[in-house]
Write an enzyme that holds these catalytic residues in place. Structure first.
Site, PDB file in Angstrom:
ATOM      1  N   CYS A 106      -0.603  10.438  -9.201  1.00 49.28           N
ATOM      2  CA  CYS A 106      -1.391  11.325  -8.328  1.00 49.28           C
ATOM      3  C   CYS A 106      -0.643  12.609  -7.976  1.00 49.28           C
ATOM      4  O   CYS A 106      -1.263  13.596  -7.570  1.00 49.28           O
ATOM      5  CB  CYS A 106      -1.807  10.590  -7.060  1.00 49.28           C
ATOM      6  N   HIS A 157      -3.912  16.450  -2.086  1.00 47.25           N
ATOM      7  CA  HIS A 157      -4.402  15.385  -2.960  1.00 47.25           C
ATOM      8  C   HIS A 157      -5.493  14.643  -2.188  1.00 47.25           C
ATOM      9  O   HIS A 157      -5.351  14.352  -1.004  1.00 47.25           O
ATOM     10  CB  HIS A 157      -3.255  14.440  -3.317  1.00 47.25           C
ATOM     11  N   ASN A 205     -10.784   9.453  -5.399  1.00 51.26           N
ATOM     12  CA  ASN A 205      -9.413   9.789  -5.785  1.00 51.26           C
ATOM     13  C   ASN A 205      -9.371   9.968  -7.304  1.00 51.26           C
ATOM     14  O   ASN A 205      -9.502   8.998  -8.045  1.00 51.26           O
ATOM     15  CB  ASN A 205      -8.480   8.663  -5.328  1.00 51.26           C
TER      16      ASN A 205
HETATM   17  O1  UT7 Z   1      -3.539   8.441  -4.673  1.00 54.89           O
HETATM   18  C1  UT7 Z   1      -2.480   7.559  -4.654  1.00 54.89           C
HETATM   19  C2  UT7 Z   1      -2.144   7.204  -3.311  1.00 54.89           C
HETATM   20  N1  UT7 Z   1      -3.060   6.223  -2.789  1.00 54.89           N
HETATM   21  C3  UT7 Z   1      -3.413   6.298  -1.541  1.00 54.89           C
HETATM   22  O2  UT7 Z   1      -3.077   7.223  -0.891  1.00 54.89           O
HETATM   23  C4  UT7 Z   1      -4.184   5.153  -0.942  1.00 54.89           C
HETATM   24  C5  UT7 Z   1      -3.539   4.770   0.360  1.00 54.89           C
HETATM   25  N2  UT7 Z   1      -4.199   3.721   1.063  1.00 54.89           N
HETATM   26  C6  UT7 Z   1      -5.437   3.827   1.583  1.00 54.89           C
HETATM   27  O3  UT7 Z   1      -6.111   4.806   1.406  1.00 54.89           O
HETATM   28  C7  UT7 Z   1      -5.945   2.699   2.456  1.00 54.89           C
HETATM   29  O4  UT7 Z   1      -4.893   1.794   2.721  1.00 54.89           O
HETATM   30  C8  UT7 Z   1      -7.130   1.915   1.829  1.00 54.89           C
HETATM   31  C9  UT7 Z   1      -8.376   2.779   1.847  1.00 54.89           C
HETATM   32  C10 UT7 Z   1      -6.787   1.511   0.423  1.00 54.89           C
HETATM   33  C11 UT7 Z   1      -7.417   0.663   2.672  1.00 54.89           C
HETATM   34  O5  UT7 Z   1      -7.628   0.980   4.026  1.00 54.89           O
HETATM   35  P1  UT7 Z   1      -6.884   0.145   5.181  1.00 54.89           P
HETATM   36  O6  UT7 Z   1      -7.412   0.637   6.438  1.00 54.89           O
HETATM   37  O7  UT7 Z   1      -5.411   0.260   4.927  1.00 54.89           O
HETATM   38  O8  UT7 Z   1      -7.424  -1.314   4.922  1.00 54.89           O
HETATM   39  P2  UT7 Z   1      -6.608  -2.639   4.533  1.00 54.89           P
HETATM   40  O9  UT7 Z   1      -6.096  -2.539   3.142  1.00 54.89           O
HETATM   41  O10 UT7 Z   1      -5.660  -2.978   5.618  1.00 54.89           O
HETATM   42  O11 UT7 Z   1      -7.775  -3.685   4.570  1.00 54.89           O
HETATM   43  C12 UT7 Z   1      -8.460  -4.030   5.797  1.00 54.89           C
HETATM   44  C13 UT7 Z   1      -9.463  -5.112   5.489  1.00 54.89           C
HETATM   45  C14 UT7 Z   1      -8.848  -6.283   4.724  1.00 54.89           C
HETATM   46  O12 UT7 Z   1      -9.471  -7.461   5.185  1.00 54.89           O
HETATM   47  P3  UT7 Z   1      -8.720  -8.409   6.255  1.00 54.89           P
HETATM   48  O13 UT7 Z   1      -7.443  -8.821   5.572  1.00 54.89           O
HETATM   49  O14 UT7 Z   1      -8.498  -7.543   7.459  1.00 54.89           O
HETATM   50  O15 UT7 Z   1      -9.702  -9.500   6.461  1.00 54.89           O
HETATM   51  C15 UT7 Z   1      -9.280  -6.049   3.297  1.00 54.89           C
HETATM   52  O16 UT7 Z   1      -9.370  -7.232   2.541  1.00 54.89           O
HETATM   53  O17 UT7 Z   1     -10.492  -4.579   4.645  1.00 54.89           O
HETATM   54  C16 UT7 Z   1     -10.640  -5.438   3.492  1.00 54.89           C
HETATM   55  N3  UT7 Z   1     -11.076  -4.617   2.362  1.00 54.89           N
HETATM   56  C17 UT7 Z   1     -12.370  -4.313   2.146  1.00 54.89           C
HETATM   57  N4  UT7 Z   1     -13.493  -4.638   2.820  1.00 54.89           N
HETATM   58  C18 UT7 Z   1     -14.654  -4.148   2.343  1.00 54.89           C
HETATM   59  C19 UT7 Z   1     -10.318  -4.036   1.395  1.00 54.89           C
HETATM   60  N5  UT7 Z   1     -11.105  -3.365   0.551  1.00 54.89           N
HETATM   61  C20 UT7 Z   1     -12.380  -3.512   0.994  1.00 54.89           C
HETATM   62  C21 UT7 Z   1     -13.625  -3.037   0.544  1.00 54.89           C
HETATM   63  N6  UT7 Z   1     -14.729  -3.381   1.240  1.00 54.89           N
HETATM   64  N7  UT7 Z   1     -13.764  -2.251  -0.546  1.00 54.89           N
END
Ligand code: UT7
Length: 323
Positions: free
Chosen positions: A114, A250, A280
């Site tokens: 990225c 980005h 992304n």
């Molecule tokens: O470009 C390269 C660099 N990449 C990035 O910059 C990405 C960086 N990370 C992010 O943007 C965020 O961490 C995400 C968007 C990927 C995730 O957001 P988050 O607020 O960090 O959520 P999380 O990973 O902590 O997940 C929270 C909950 C989890 O469930 P539990 O464990 O709380 O029950 C996940 O399993 O959301 C769940 N979850 C989803 N739920 C519905 C994860 N993906 C999904 C989904 N739909 N698509």
């Protein structure tokens, strides 16, 4: 007299197929509401079957050349930032060169995921300043839809396909920050974090693999490292937050974009945001955002622009330029 790499043109290409968040609801335990609120993404484009990274890169390059009022004959360097080249080799850049009908100059790919476009701009700038090239096409092009695990809701809803390109030209400047062109760059990587964002396949492991990400971990590093690199290149350029016309970050997550802008001391009305429409697109996200902002009349000649990006590696960096 100081040589500067000045932006002469910008363009982009997006594949025809637009996929709204709701389309994932049929096959995954996810919702439009979750994707929007956690990432800011509303839709993304996916390449058609058989549509490749180099084809999209060439389309973006043609648009940038047209915008610059130049032809492929005027170019002597192509750098393509991509992690999803058509073939293992030759480079996507030589394929773009062939698509454009260019038979001179030199072309190569940069792979910094990225952060790829920031790395590519920095490389092209260095080659122009070293007298190795007079006019460069710097392209970010990706088909991340090819490396998604469609059963992993934590990643497959986040990425999209597309391409963007800039034309850079060597011009004489004064060495002052009032010059047009690239004013400062800053690159970083730290391989200790290679396991938090990677593809679990590749040539020497004999599989194509899928993108794997510990999203929360990547998020944790992102805001802090992006703000730090932006401050470093702004300091190198002698540019303060007040002098920044546009931050073009980005486009991975609106929460990262907002958090970084806040740490940079730049209000959101001076930040270009396209994540809602493109998702992304990895190395394509910054040139896509630059091109969209330019076509909307936001960016004009003389504007100070700060770009910043982070991705797999971890690799991150920033570029300050005057448009
Ligand atoms: O470009 C390269 C660099 N990449 C990035 O910059 C990405 C960086 N990370 C992010 O943007 C965020 O961490 C995400 C968007 C990927 C995730 O957001 P988050 O607020 O960090 O959520 P999380 O990973 O902590 O997940 C929270 C909950 C989890 O469930 P539990 O464990 O709380 O029950 C996940 O399993 O959301 C769940 N979850 C989803 N739920 C519905 C994860 N993906 C999904 C989904 N739909 N698509």
């Amino acid at each position: 007299m100081t040589l500067r790499a000045v932006v002469k043109g910008v363009g982009h290409y997006l594949p025809e197929r637009i996929v709204p968040n709701a389309e994932f609801e049929a096959s995954l335990d996810t919702s439009d509401e979750w994707i929007r609120s956690r990432s800011g993404i509303e839709r993304r484009h996916f390449a058609a079957e058989g549509e490749t990274t180099s084809q999209m890169g060439a389309q973006a390059a043609r648009a940038a050349l047209e915008n610059a009022g130049l032809t492929a004959d005027d170019i002597d360097l192509i750098v393509v930032a991509t992690s999803t080249a058509d073939l293992t080799f030759p480079s996507a850049a030589t394929m773009v060169q062939s698509e454009l009908g260019m038979t001179k100059g030199f072309a190569f790919d940069v792979q910094a995921v990225c952060a790829g476009f920031v790395y590519a701009l920095t490389n092209a700038n260095a080659l122009i300043l070293a007298g190795q090239a007079k006019r460069a096409l710097v392209i970010g092009a990706e088909t991340f839809s090819r490396i998604m695990d469609w059963e992993d809701r934590g990643t497959c809803v986040l990425f999209g396909d597309g391409a963007g390109a800039l034309v850079l030209e060597a011009q004489d400047g004064t060495g002052e920050k009032s010059d047009r062109g690239i004013l400062a760059t800053d690159l970083n990587s730290d391989g200790r974090y290679k396991d938090i964002l990677y593809v679990d396949g590749g040539v020497s492991s004999q599989t194509t693999g899928h993108l794997r990400m510990q999203g929360k971990e990547v998020f944790r590093h992102a805001v802090e490292k992006l703000a730090a690199t932006a401050h470093t290149s702004m300091d190198k350029a002698g540019i303060s937050s007040d002098e920044v016309d546009w931050v073009v970050p980005h486009q991975a997550n609106i929460r990262i974009i907002k958090g970084t802008a806040k740490k940079m001391g730049v209000s959101m009305d001076r930040v270009v945001v396209t994540v809602q429409d493109h998702g992304n697109t990895s190395a394509a996200s910054i040139p896509l955002a630059l091109s969209v902002a330019h076509s909307e009349g936001k960016i004009s000649e003389g504007d100070v622009i700060v770009t910043e990006a982070i991705g797999g590696g971890l690799a991150w960096g920033s570029v300050v330029l005057r448009w």
